[in-house]
Design a protein around this motif. Structure first.
Motif, PDB file in Angstrom:
ATOM      1  N   ARG A   1      11.574   3.976   8.003  1.00 50.93           N
ATOM      2  CA  ARG A   1      10.298   4.357   8.657  1.00 50.93           C
ATOM      3  C   ARG A   1       9.619   5.472   7.862  1.00 50.93           C
ATOM      4  NH1 ARG A   1      13.241   4.113  13.311  1.00 50.93           N
ATOM      5  NH2 ARG A   1      13.372   6.378  13.550  1.00 50.93           N
ATOM      6  N   ALA A   2      10.438   6.455   7.479  1.00 53.08           N
ATOM      7  CA  ALA A   2       9.876   7.591   6.723  1.00 53.08           C
ATOM      8  C   ALA A   2       9.299   7.106   5.396  1.00 53.08           C
ATOM      9  CB  ALA A   2      10.955   8.645   6.493  1.00 53.08           C
ATOM     10  N   LEU A   3       9.993   6.177   4.743  1.00 54.50           N
ATOM     11  CA  LEU A   3       9.509   5.674   3.453  1.00 54.50           C
ATOM     12  C   LEU A   3       8.218   4.885   3.628  1.00 54.50           C
ATOM     13  CD1 LEU A   3      12.919   4.656   1.843  1.00 54.50           C
ATOM     14  CD2 LEU A   3      11.322   6.355   0.939  1.00 54.50           C
ATOM     15  N   VAL A   4       8.186   4.040   4.673  1.00 52.37           N
ATOM     16  CA  VAL A   4       6.975   3.246   4.925  1.00 52.37           C
ATOM     17  C   VAL A   4       5.790   4.183   5.141  1.00 52.37           C
ATOM     18  CG1 VAL A   4       5.858   1.709   6.611  1.00 52.37           C
ATOM     19  CG2 VAL A   4       8.204   1.233   5.841  1.00 52.37           C
TER      20      VAL A   4
ATOM     21  N   GLU B   1       2.469   4.902   2.210  1.00 52.86           N
ATOM     22  CA  GLU B   1       1.184   4.259   2.450  1.00 52.86           C
ATOM     23  C   GLU B   1       0.157   4.726   1.414  1.00 52.86           C
ATOM     24  OE1 GLU B   1      -0.595   4.947   6.234  1.00 52.86           O
ATOM     25  OE2 GLU B   1      -1.741   3.089   6.107  1.00 52.86           O
ATOM     26  N   GLY B   2      -0.474   3.777   0.782  1.00 50.81           N
ATOM     27  CA  GLY B   2      -1.498   4.119  -0.213  1.00 50.81           C
ATOM     28  C   GLY B   2      -0.914   4.541  -1.547  1.00 50.81           C
ATOM     29  N   ARG B   3       0.387   4.454  -1.695  1.00 53.65           N
ATOM     30  CA  ARG B   3       1.052   4.849  -2.952  1.00 53.65           C
ATOM     31  C   ARG B   3       1.769   3.647  -3.548  1.00 53.65           C
ATOM     32  NH1 ARG B   3      -0.611   9.783  -4.523  1.00 53.65           N
ATOM     33  NH2 ARG B   3      -0.773  11.133  -2.725  1.00 53.65           N
ATOM     34  N   ARG B   4       2.130   3.766  -4.832  1.00 54.94           N
ATOM     35  CA  ARG B   4       2.877   2.657  -5.461  1.00 54.94           C
ATOM     36  C   ARG B   4       4.373   2.904  -5.289  1.00 54.94           C
ATOM     37  NH1 ARG B   4       1.170   1.970 -11.283  1.00 54.94           N
ATOM     38  NH2 ARG B   4       2.524   0.138 -11.131  1.00 54.94           N
ATOM     39  N   LEU B   5       4.830   2.770  -4.067  1.00 52.93           N
ATOM     40  CA  LEU B   5       6.252   3.010  -3.767  1.00 52.93           C
ATOM     41  C   LEU B   5       7.026   1.692  -3.745  1.00 52.93           C
ATOM     42  CD1 LEU B   5       8.643   4.775  -2.693  1.00 52.93           C
ATOM     43  CD2 LEU B   5       7.791   4.291  -0.387  1.00 52.93           C
ATOM     44  N   ARG B   6       8.218   1.719  -4.319  1.00 48.73           N
ATOM     45  CA  ARG B   6       9.178   0.616  -4.137  1.00 48.73           C
ATOM     46  C   ARG B   6      10.448   1.219  -3.547  1.00 48.73           C
ATOM     47  NH1 ARG B   6       9.985  -2.846  -9.523  1.00 48.73           N
ATOM     48  NH2 ARG B   6      11.181  -1.024 -10.122  1.00 48.73           N
ATOM     49  N   VAL B   7      11.138   0.423  -2.749  1.00 51.87           N
ATOM     50  CA  VAL B   7      12.375   0.908  -2.120  1.00 51.87           C
ATOM     51  C   VAL B   7      13.539   0.124  -2.719  1.00 51.87           C
ATOM     52  CG1 VAL B   7      13.637   1.084   0.063  1.00 51.87           C
ATOM     53  CG2 VAL B   7      11.176   1.522  -0.001  1.00 51.87           C
ATOM     54  N   MET B   8      14.590   0.821  -3.067  1.00 48.79           N
ATOM     55  CA  MET B   8      15.738   0.152  -3.692  1.00 48.79           C
ATOM     56  C   MET B   8      17.002   0.381  -2.857  1.00 48.79           C
ATOM     57  SD  MET B   8      16.924   0.231  -7.576  1.00 48.79           S
ATOM     58  CE  MET B   8      17.110   1.978  -7.861  1.00 48.79           C
ATOM     59  N   VAL B   9      17.785  -0.672  -2.713  1.00 51.08           N
ATOM     60  CA  VAL B   9      18.980  -0.607  -1.862  1.00 51.08           C
ATOM     61  C   VAL B   9      20.231  -0.517  -2.736  1.00 51.08           C
ATOM     62  CG1 VAL B   9      20.226  -1.741   0.016  1.00 51.08           C
ATOM     63  CG2 VAL B   9      17.762  -2.046  -0.207  1.00 51.08           C
ATOM     64  N   PRO B  10      21.030   0.534  -2.581  1.00 51.76           N
ATOM     65  CA  PRO B  10      22.199   0.702  -3.444  1.00 51.76           C
ATOM     66  C   PRO B  10      23.450  -0.019  -2.931  1.00 51.76           C
ATOM     67  CG  PRO B  10      21.969   2.624  -2.045  1.00 51.76           C
ATOM     68  CD  PRO B  10      20.851   1.669  -1.662  1.00 51.76           C
ATOM     69  N   PHE B  11      24.334  -0.267  -3.855  1.00 54.61           N
ATOM     70  CA  PHE B  11      25.680  -0.762  -3.564  1.00 54.61           C
ATOM     71  C   PHE B  11      25.686  -2.077  -2.798  1.00 54.61           C
ATOM     72  CE2 PHE B  11      30.269  -0.073  -2.669  1.00 54.61           C
ATOM     73  CZ  PHE B  11      30.615   0.246  -3.965  1.00 54.61           C
TER      74      PHE B  11
ATOM     75  N   GLN C   1      10.894  -2.083  10.874  1.00 54.05           N
ATOM     76  CA  GLN C   1      10.439  -0.687  10.921  1.00 54.05           C
ATOM     77  C   GLN C   1       8.973  -0.579  10.485  1.00 54.05           C
ATOM     78  OE1 GLN C   1      12.289   1.525  12.554  1.00 54.05           O
ATOM     79  NE2 GLN C   1      13.575  -0.294  12.742  1.00 54.05           N
ATOM     80  N   ALA C   2       8.587  -1.394   9.504  1.00 56.45           N
ATOM     81  CA  ALA C   2       7.181  -1.378   9.063  1.00 56.45           C
ATOM     82  C   ALA C   2       6.286  -1.841  10.213  1.00 56.45           C
ATOM     83  CB  ALA C   2       7.015  -2.275   7.843  1.00 56.45           C
ATOM     84  N   GLU C   3       6.762  -2.867  10.900  1.00 56.05           N
ATOM     85  CA  GLU C   3       6.001  -3.374  12.049  1.00 56.05           C
ATOM     86  C   GLU C   3       5.891  -2.292  13.122  1.00 56.05           C
ATOM     87  OE1 GLU C   3       6.952  -7.166  14.616  1.00 56.05           O
ATOM     88  OE2 GLU C   3       7.056  -7.541  12.454  1.00 56.05           O
TER      89      GLU C   3
ATOM     90  N   GLY D   1       3.450   0.096  12.178  1.00 64.48           N
ATOM     91  CA  GLY D   1       2.151  -0.530  11.956  1.00 64.48           C
ATOM     92  C   GLY D   1       1.591  -0.320  10.563  1.00 64.48           C
ATOM     93  N   ARG D   2       2.488  -0.333   9.580  1.00 60.43           N
ATOM     94  CA  ARG D   2       2.019  -0.146   8.207  1.00 60.43           C
ATOM     95  C   ARG D   2       2.718  -1.175   7.312  1.00 60.43           C
ATOM     96  NH1 ARG D   2       2.331   5.460   9.924  1.00 60.43           N
ATOM     97  NH2 ARG D   2       0.229   6.295   9.912  1.00 60.43           N
ATOM     98  N   PRO D   3       2.137  -1.457   6.144  1.00 64.46           N
ATOM     99  CA  PRO D   3       2.758  -2.486   5.290  1.00 64.46           C
ATOM    100  C   PRO D   3       4.100  -2.022   4.725  1.00 64.46           C
ATOM    101  CG  PRO D   3       0.827  -1.515   4.213  1.00 64.46           C
ATOM    102  CD  PRO D   3       0.886  -0.921   5.590  1.00 64.46           C
ATOM    103  N   ALA D   4       5.007  -2.995   4.569  1.00 64.73           N
ATOM    104  CA  ALA D   4       6.321  -2.663   3.994  1.00 64.73           C
ATOM    105  C   ALA D   4       6.195  -2.616   2.475  1.00 64.73           C
ATOM    106  CB  ALA D   4       7.338  -3.726   4.390  1.00 64.73           C
ATOM    107  N   PRO D   5       6.753  -1.576   1.853  1.00 63.70           N
ATOM    108  CA  PRO D   5       6.756  -1.563   0.383  1.00 63.70           C
ATOM    109  C   PRO D   5       7.715  -2.619  -0.166  1.00 63.70           C
ATOM    110  CG  PRO D   5       7.867   0.385   1.288  1.00 63.70           C
ATOM    111  CD  PRO D   5       7.394  -0.418   2.457  1.00 63.70           C
ATOM    112  N   PRO D   6       7.535  -3.017  -1.434  1.00 67.08           N
ATOM    113  CA  PRO D   6       8.489  -3.977  -2.014  1.00 67.08           C
ATOM    114  C   PRO D   6       9.895  -3.398  -2.019  1.00 67.08           C
ATOM    115  CG  PRO D   6       6.685  -3.478  -3.557  1.00 67.08           C
ATOM    116  CD  PRO D   6       6.514  -2.574  -2.377  1.00 67.08           C
ATOM    117  N   MET D   7      10.867  -4.273  -1.727  1.00 64.53           N
ATOM    118  CA  MET D   7      12.260  -3.788  -1.697  1.00 64.53           C
ATOM    119  C   MET D   7      13.089  -4.553  -2.730  1.00 64.53           C
ATOM    120  SD  MET D   7      14.872  -3.706   1.517  1.00 64.53           S
ATOM    121  CE  MET D   7      14.991  -2.074   2.217  1.00 64.53           C
TER     122      MET D   7
END
Ligand code: PEP
Ligand code: MG
Length: 569
Positions: free
Chosen positions: A379-382, A386-396, A413-415, A418-424
């Protein structure tokens, strides 16, 4: 002059007086200036007063609950504390030898122990445990209940110039909180090239040598140390001429500091995208100046400092991620979700804490076992992204199923906010993930290879165990084959693939990565400039030939189809 050889982990040279610390034993030793003797005596007096107050309090409570006889033990400790052989002796050590109070009280305690042992009185001999207890309490009070990092920072701040920190080990939780401006270099008994503390030192551009085995025993506190983090050597009390020559070499010269930008270009003009591994907002500007096109790995648990990440609230996380994203501006940033154990997150019983590298609960496994932790972070990452070029990466990640479950948590969590999910995407650092990369790539937006872990698990050589570092070989054919498999697996689904492990920070290994088909490399910021130069000197065909040589030596010529290098993009 004594020279010790260890593992070179952060390049460069530095000179400075040694501060010796055994964190596990809370043993800190350094020399003080003659004019600091007064304040040092006052520090010790204050800690001794505090100790007396605590012991009187414990004695009175013991008397009340358990009776006078047991309470008498603390009278003995109070007598020891007041004994001139301890207190006055410690003061004398400070005065005559100019050492810090922690060291002086330990020294006086050890002398007293020798006296106790020499007396043929069983009663006195048994009092050794009480003495250790008293000395330990005084030393604890000198630390004033501060955590290791702030204790060390306070001591480092007492010196006019930066010191060389010589430690048994420097846990990364301490390293990320250290005031590195006050550390000229560091040297440790333990440690390896890919241990997180070494990675932090490299990103701080502080020369470092680790794996010295017994530097804390061999380096006299206060000795002048010359640390050569390129050669992996420390020189204890080098001759004056050598010190002078080094000082001369290290004199800051005004180099016109060009800012680099855009992709690196190979000798045959293929674009190689260089990104930086950064964990603190204040390091982003340097990385961008050094030519990073974006941030390829942000270890979120390090970004949040030494907090138990389970205690960091959503808003606090949003603020931390935003601070970093803000610095990166319009560059792409890949933030990795927490790669911690439940105990690091503050969720498990600390008594069961185990190293992260053990094949237990860490990374995505913890996030799925404690969804509230991962959901809060997502949620915090989403929100922050917002409005940034963020990608989320899942370890291990080990299986597609794990990743799909993490992806579903991101979606919900993005839903919810109410904001778009960044690419994961998936961090490929377990051999199973490398072997199954093609399937993972069908679900993931991108793959990024964590070579630090991938190598240790492929070769069964603990990356933190100095005794098996000769087996930890990034050029092992098994490792190279796995890397190639990941590149091909990603390409099959048209996904981007990067390397974000330390292998990319090592200019000698870059050509192999390029030869394997990698075109995105994320590394320590101080490695970006040399990497750009290496890329410029090498053509894709040369890099592929290097892979070929590493995979097949003259005795082991493969069938032609198997030997085909990865096609260039
Ligand atoms: C890796 O495993 O290569 C990596 C980059 O992650 P870490 O060093 O945090 O394990
Ligand atoms: Mg890893």
């Amino acid at each position: 002059m004594l020279m010790l050889t260890g593992v070179a982990v952060a390049p460069g040279e530095a000179l400075g007086p040694a501060i010796v610390v055994r964190l596990r034993a809370h043993d800190l030793r350094y020399r003080i200036d003659p004019d600091a003797v007064g304040p040092e005596l006052a520090r010790l007096a204050e800690a001794a007063d505090q100790t007396r107050g605590q012991l009187e309090d414990i004695r009175d409570r013991t008397r009340h609950v358990l009776g006078a006889e047991l309470a008498g033990m603390f009278d003995v400790q109070l007598l020891m504390l007041a004994d001139p052989l301890l207190r006055e002796r410690a003061d004398a050590v400070i005065r005559s030898r100019h050492v810090n109070a922690e060291w002086a009280v330990l020294e006086a305690g050890e002398e007293l122990t020798v006296r106790f042992r020499a007396v043929e009185d069983p009663y006195l001999q048994e009092r050794h445990g009480d003495l250790t207890d008293v000395v330990g309490r005084v030393r604890g009070n000198l630390q004033r209940g501060e955590n290791d990092a702030s204790w060390l920072n306070q001591q480092l701040a007492r010196f006019a110039d930066p010191c060389v920190l010589v430690a048994d080990d420097l846990p990364v939780s301490v390293a990320v909180q250290l005031d590195w401006r006050r550390v000229a270099a560091f040297a440790t008994d333990a440690g390896t090239r890919t241990a997180h503390t070494a990675i932090v030192a490299r990103s701080m551009a502080v020369p470092a040598v680790v794996g010295l085995q017994d530097a804390t025993r061999l380096v006299p506190p206060g000795a002048m140390l010359l640390v050569d983090g390129t050669a992996g050597v420390i020189s204890i009390d080098p001759p004056a001429a050598m010190v002078e020559a080094t000082r001369h070499r290290l004199r800051p010269v005004a180099v016109p500091h060009t800012s680099l930008s855009g992709p690196a270009r190979s000798a045959d003009d293929v674009a190689i995208h260089l990104l930086a591994n950064v964990d603190r907002p204040e390091d982003v500007a340097f990385a961008l100046r050094e030519g990073a096109e974006g941030l390829g790995l942000v270890r979120s648990e390090l970004l949040l400092g030494a907090h138990a990440v389970g205690d960091v609230g959503e808003q606090q996380q949003i603020d931390a991620y935003r601070a970093l994203l803000e610095q990166a501006g319009d560059r792409e940033v890949t933030i990795r979700t927490f790669d911690v154990t439940p105990e690091d997150a503050g969720l498990g019983d600390p008594a069961n804490a185990e190293p992260r590298e053990r094949l237990g609960l860490r990374g995505v496994r913890v996030g799925l076992a404690h969804p509230e932790l991962l959901e809060r972070q997502l949620r915090a990452l989403v929100r922050a992204g917002e409005g940034r070029r963020l990608r989320v990466m899942v370890p291990f990640v080990t299986s597609a199923d794990e990743f799909v479950r993490a992806l579903a948590l991101l979606g919900t969590q993005a839903e919810r906010v109410g904001r778009p999910a960044p690419p994961m995407g998936v961090m490929v650092e377990v051999p199973a993930a490398a072997l199954d990369a093609a399937r993972l790539a069908r679900h993931a937006a991108f793959l990024s290879i964590g070579t630090n872990d991938l190598i240790q698990y492929t070769l069964a050589a603990d990356r933190n165990d100095v005794r098996v570092q000769h087996l930890y070989d990034p050029t092992h054919p098994a490792v190279l084959r796995l890397l190639r498999m990941v590149v091909r697996g990603a390409r099959r689904s048209g996904r981007r693939v990067a390397v974000c492990g330390e292998m990319a920070s090592d200019a000698r290994l870059l050509r192999l990565l390029i030869g394997l088909g990698l075109r995105e490399l994320s590394m320590t910021a101080s490695s970006l400039r040399p990497a750009r130069e290496t890329v410029a000197r090498c053509s894709i065909a040369e890099a592929q030939a290097e892979v070929y040589r590493a995979l097949y030596d003259a005795d082991d010529r493969p069938a032609a189809a198997d030997a085909a290098p990865a096609p260039a993009t």
